[in-house]
Every structure is written in structure tokens, then in C-alpha cells.
Design a protein around this motif. Structure first.
Motif, PDB file in Angstrom:
ATOM      1  N   UNK A   1       0.876  -1.172   0.000  1.00  0.00           N
ATOM      2  CA  UNK A   1       0.000   0.000   0.000  1.00  0.00           C
ATOM      3  C   UNK A   1       0.912   1.221   0.000  1.00  0.00           C
ATOM      4  N   UNK A   2       0.790   2.046  -1.015  1.00  0.00           N
ATOM      5  CA  UNK A   2       1.749   3.137  -1.197  1.00  0.00           C
ATOM      6  C   UNK A   2       1.075   4.503  -1.147  1.00  0.00           C
ATOM      7  N   UNK A   3       1.671   5.417  -0.377  1.00  0.00           N
ATOM      8  CA  UNK A   3       1.257   6.824  -0.376  1.00  0.00           C
ATOM      9  C   UNK A   3       2.518   7.682  -0.287  1.00  0.00           C
ATOM     10  N   UNK A   4       2.475   8.939  -0.749  1.00  0.00           N
ATOM     11  CA  UNK A   4       3.634   9.818  -0.615  1.00  0.00           C
ATOM     12  C   UNK A   4       3.991  10.034   0.859  1.00  0.00           C
ATOM     13  N   UNK A   5       5.274  10.281   1.124  1.00  0.00           N
ATOM     14  CA  UNK A   5       5.759  10.461   2.497  1.00  0.00           C
ATOM     15  C   UNK A   5       5.001  11.572   3.221  1.00  0.00           C
ATOM     16  N   UNK A   6       4.673  12.653   2.504  1.00  0.00           N
ATOM     17  CA  UNK A   6       3.963  13.770   3.160  1.00  0.00           C
ATOM     18  C   UNK A   6       2.598  13.329   3.698  1.00  0.00           C
ATOM     19  N   UNK A   7       1.943  12.423   2.973  1.00  0.00           N
ATOM     20  CA  UNK A   7       0.652  11.886   3.424  1.00  0.00           C
ATOM     21  C   UNK A   7       0.870  10.989   4.647  1.00  0.00           C
ATOM     22  N   UNK A   8       1.919  10.159   4.593  1.00  0.00           N
ATOM     23  CA  UNK A   8       2.263   9.313   5.744  1.00  0.00           C
ATOM     24  C   UNK A   8       2.434  10.182   6.997  1.00  0.00           C
ATOM     25  N   UNK A   9       3.191  11.274   6.846  1.00  0.00           N
ATOM     26  CA  UNK A   9       3.459  12.174   7.978  1.00  0.00           C
ATOM     27  C   UNK A   9       2.162  12.733   8.535  1.00  0.00           C
ATOM     28  N   UNK A  10       1.336  13.255   7.639  1.00  0.00           N
ATOM     29  CA  UNK A  10       0.084  13.898   8.056  1.00  0.00           C
ATOM     30  C   UNK A  10      -0.803  12.918   8.822  1.00  0.00           C
ATOM     31  N   UNK A  11      -0.954  11.717   8.277  1.00  0.00           N
ATOM     32  CA  UNK A  11      -1.822  10.710   8.909  1.00  0.00           C
ATOM     33  C   UNK A  11      -1.255  10.235  10.248  1.00  0.00           C
TER      34      UNK A  11
END
Length: 210
Positions: free
Chosen positions: A139-149
Motif C-alpha cells: 500500500x503506497x502513499x507519498x511520504x507527506x501523506x504518511x506524515x500527516x496521517x
């Protein structure tokens, strides 16, 4: 394909992984809705140290009562503090827990009765768990999204979230090693469509095996 490494496994296994905050829980819930059994390595890691378990007994014997809460459950914060300060203690703990987690994981994968079974593990590749999988999905998302979540969910600082992400295998490496990749940075209904398509593919693959 990794099927040749686990001849004893009667079930066809999909390994599901991704970095922190990528949405593994949401995606594994979609598989559960499709009547697929999900085995979660994080849940198993908690089960092997629950009160009255051999795992917790060994930990309290080694570290003493300081790592127990008044109700007899594991004081995770206290234990984390000890092992962060002492590499030898961390190694001892890993040597105790990893075989227990692996044994319970394999038992649960083996006893599942759905068309195939999903193994959810944040450190699937790092801990060599893909050897038990016939196919892997990241499951892949950009790092910025990972940080926010991660910051929103765990009420943690950006610095702490960044250090957790930095300690995990990179997105690029995960994508490269996985058989399938889901982009989870898009509307939920599109992710569900992707999962449905993969589900049909996996059913065809398991039909060939069985």
C-alpha cells in the motif's frame, strides 16, 4: 513468487505491507468484507505478551516487576525505555518474541478457511515474512501523506513521525520488491475498485494452485 519456500502451508497467502500511515488497516478491512481471513502481525505481537502468557512470564522474570502494570499487563512504555537504552536487552527481547510471533502467525495462516489468507505486516520484507507468501501487495502513499496521517492518528510530533518513516524500508524498495502496488492516495471508492480487481486475480491464482 515465493511459493516454493513454504510447502507445508496449505493456504495461499497474500502478504500486505506498507509504511506507517499508509492505510493498511483500511485496506485489510476491505479484504475482510470480501470474506477473506486477515492475520495481523501487530495484533499477534500483542497477543504473545498478554497477561498469563508464557511470553509475558519470561519478560517479567527477566526484567522484573517494573515492566508490569498494577493489573499484571505489560507496561510497554517502561519496557521501551529499557530496550532503547540497552542494545543487549533489545536483542534479548527480540530473540524471545520473534519466534513466538512467527509460530502464532504460521498457525493462524495455516488454520484460515477462506479462499486465501492475507498476512498484514508493517515489516514484511524487513523480517523476511515474504517467504511465507505466494504474492505480496504494497500500500503506497507519498511520504507527506504518511506524515500527516501519523501525526493526526498517533498524536506524535513531526520529528518523531519522520524518524519512524526513516527507520522503515523506503517506498522505492518496497514498490520494487512487491508483486502488486495499490496507490492509497486517492478516493476510497477507487481503492476499493483496485482491491476488487486484485481479489479476482488472487482467486484465479488460488484456483490454479488448488
Amino acid at each position: 513468487m515465493h511459493a516454493s519456500t513454504h510447502k507445508a502451508m496449505k493456504n495461499w497467502v497474500l502478504g500486505l505491507t506498507g509504511g506507517i500511515g499508509c492505510g493498511k488497516s483500511a485496506v485489510s478491512a476491505m479484504f475482510e468484507k470480501l470474506a477473506i481471513t486477515v492475520v495481523d502481525a501487530d495484533i499477534i505481537a500483542r497477543q504473545v505478551v498478554k497477561p498469563h502468557s508464557p511470553g509475558l512470564a519470561a519478560i517479567s522474570e527477566h526484567f522484573g516487576a517494573q515492566v508490569l502494570n498494577p493489573d499484571g499487563s505489560l507496561n510497554r512504555a517502561q519496557l521501551r525505555e529499557i530496550i532503547f537504552a540497552d542494545t543487549a536487552q533489545k536483542t534479548w527481547l527480540n530473540n524471545l518474541l520473534h519466534p513466538l510471533i512467527r509460530e502464532k502467525t504460521l498457525t493462524d495462516l495455516h488454520s484460515a478457511n477462506s479462499a486465501y489468507v492475507v498476512l498484514v505486516a508493517p515489516l514484511l520484507f524487513e523480517n523476511g515474512l515474504e517467504q511465507y507468501c505466494d504474492r505480496t501487495l504494497v500500500i503506497d502513499v507519498p511520504v507527506e501523506i504518511q506524515l500527516k496521517r501519523t501525526i493526526a492518528r498517533d498524536n506524535t510530533s513531526e520529528q518523531q513521525a519522520r524518524s519512524i518513516i526513516a527507520a522503515q524500508m523506503s517506498r522505492e524498495d518496497k514498490r520494487h520488491r512487491a508483486d502488486d502496488v495499490i496507490d492509497n492516495n486517492c478516493p476510497l471508492h477507487l481503492v476499493e475498485q483496485d482491491i476488487m480487481q486484485l481479489h479476482q486475480n488472487y482467486l484465479q491464482l488460488t484456483a490454479k494452485v488448488n
